[in-house]
Design an enzyme around this catalytic site. Structure first.
Site, short mmCIF file in Angstrom:
data_model
loop_
_atom_site.label_atom_id
_atom_site.label_comp_id
_atom_site.label_asym_id
_atom_site.label_seq_id
_atom_site.Cartn_x
_atom_site.Cartn_y
_atom_site.Cartn_z
N LYS A 38 -58.62 13.94 -45.19
CA LYS A 38 -58.97 14.99 -44.26
C LYS A 38 -57.76 15.87 -43.94
CE LYS A 38 -61.63 11.36 -42.11
NZ LYS A 38 -61.63 10.43 -40.98
N GLY A 39 -56.58 15.30 -44.20
CA GLY A 39 -55.34 15.93 -43.73
C GLY A 39 -55.09 17.35 -44.20
N GLU A 94 -52.80 19.41 -50.97
CA GLU A 94 -52.54 18.15 -50.27
C GLU A 94 -51.69 18.40 -49.03
OE1 GLU A 94 -53.20 15.42 -49.32
OE2 GLU A 94 -52.93 13.77 -50.71
N ASP A 95 -51.82 17.53 -48.06
CA ASP A 95 -50.98 17.66 -46.86
C ASP A 95 -49.56 17.17 -47.14
OD1 ASP A 95 -51.79 15.00 -47.11
OD2 ASP A 95 -52.56 14.82 -45.07
N ASP A 98 -46.09 11.30 -50.55
CA ASP A 98 -45.20 10.24 -50.10
C ASP A 98 -44.78 9.44 -51.33
OD1 ASP A 98 -43.93 8.65 -48.17
OD2 ASP A 98 -45.69 7.40 -47.86
N LYS A 126 -41.92 13.99 -49.40
CA LYS A 126 -40.82 13.10 -49.04
C LYS A 126 -40.22 12.60 -50.34
CE LYS A 126 -43.25 11.00 -45.11
NZ LYS A 126 -43.83 9.72 -44.67
N VAL A 148 -44.67 11.29 -40.24
CA VAL A 148 -44.94 12.50 -39.46
C VAL A 148 -46.42 12.64 -39.11
CG1 VAL A 148 -42.92 13.80 -40.25
CG2 VAL A 148 -45.01 13.84 -41.64
N ASP A 154 -52.27 12.49 -39.67
CA ASP A 154 -52.69 11.58 -38.61
C ASP A 154 -51.87 10.31 -38.58
OD1 ASP A 154 -53.90 10.61 -41.13
OD2 ASP A 154 -54.81 9.11 -39.82
P1 IMP Z 1 -48.99 8.63 -51.26
O1 IMP Z 1 -50.06 8.10 -52.13
O2 IMP Z 1 -48.01 7.53 -50.89
O3 IMP Z 1 -48.27 9.82 -51.83
O4 IMP Z 1 -49.65 9.01 -49.87
C1 IMP Z 1 -50.28 10.21 -49.66
C2 IMP Z 1 -51.17 10.15 -48.43
O5 IMP Z 1 -50.66 9.25 -47.44
C3 IMP Z 1 -51.23 11.50 -47.75
O6 IMP Z 1 -52.29 12.26 -48.23
C4 IMP Z 1 -51.38 11.14 -46.29
O7 IMP Z 1 -52.74 11.00 -45.95
C5 IMP Z 1 -50.70 9.79 -46.14
N1 IMP Z 1 -49.32 9.92 -45.61
C6 IMP Z 1 -48.16 9.74 -46.29
N2 IMP Z 1 -47.09 9.94 -45.50
C7 IMP Z 1 -47.59 10.26 -44.28
C8 IMP Z 1 -46.96 10.60 -43.02
O8 IMP Z 1 -45.72 10.66 -42.85
N3 IMP Z 1 -47.83 10.89 -42.01
C9 IMP Z 1 -49.18 10.84 -42.13
N4 IMP Z 1 -49.81 10.55 -43.29
C10 IMP Z 1 -49.01 10.24 -44.35
MG MG Z 2 -53.96 10.02 -43.91
#
Ligand code: IMP
Ligand code: MG
Length: 177
Positions: A38-39, A94-95, A98, A126, A148, A154
């Protein structure tokens, strides 16, 4: 109190710049924006208003963290696209990136549907947390390794409505707020 990492004005200025850059790159082409629920909804809505090329939107929902702040590495499609993307110019919005696990899965999944092109636009990244390389064409801001919230992001479904990006106050986590 929440420490502000990116002020509302700075977010909006950068999003306007991204919109101009994307509009110029996609000139003469129709664009399909794929928002990751949703972000990304807040960023997508603001970004789209700065696009001058013909564009459509669709959404996907994929599971990532649940209520925790760490990646499980488990990715599941909860809601798929309504539109067939074969032959389309697709920009995934994407928001935040990570570990990169979520997007890396998503990109592989969408590539298999044979779009004419597929690029990624992420508001935040990040770099220190990356576990898998994902080719991000457009990035809003690089941020340090902190959890964050705000502007769509969220913690346990809260704080998406903040107009700025802030660092999650650890005391809120401990209280389970
Ligand atoms: P990844 O698969 O580790 O890259 O995670 C991506 C998803 O994790 C994003 O779409 C967010 O929904 C969530 N996410 C990662 N870091 C944060 C943060 O710092 N705050 C909130 N949501 C995060
Ligand atoms: Mg999330």
């Amino acid at each position: 109190m929440t420490e502000v990492l990116i002020e509302e004005d700075d977010l909006q200025r950068r999003i306007a710049d991204l919109g101009a850059e994307i509009s110029s790159d996609y000139e003469g082409r129709d664009l399909l924006l794929v928002g990751v629920l949703k972000g990304a909804v807040f960023f997508l809505a603001d970004l789209m208003r700065h696009l001058t090329v013909p564009c459509e939107i669709d959404f996907m929902a994929i599971s990532s963290y649940g209520a925790s702040t760490d990646s499980s590495g488990v990715v599941r499609i909860l809601k798929d696209l309504d539109i067939n993307i074969e032959g389309r110019h697709v920009l995934v919005v994407e928001d935040i990136i990570d570990s990169g696990l979520t997007l890396s899965y998503l990109v592989r999944n969408l590539e298999a549907r044979e779009p004419a092109s597929l690029e990624i636009c992420a508001l935040l990244t990040k770099p220190d947390r990356r576990e898998i390389d994902v080719p991000v064409r457009y990035t809003g801001f690089e941020i340090p390794n902190r959890f964050v919230i705000g502007y769509g992001l969220d913690f346990a479904e809260r704080y998406r409505n903040l107009p700025y990006v802030g660092v999650l106050d650890e005391s809120l986590v401990l209280e389970g707020a």
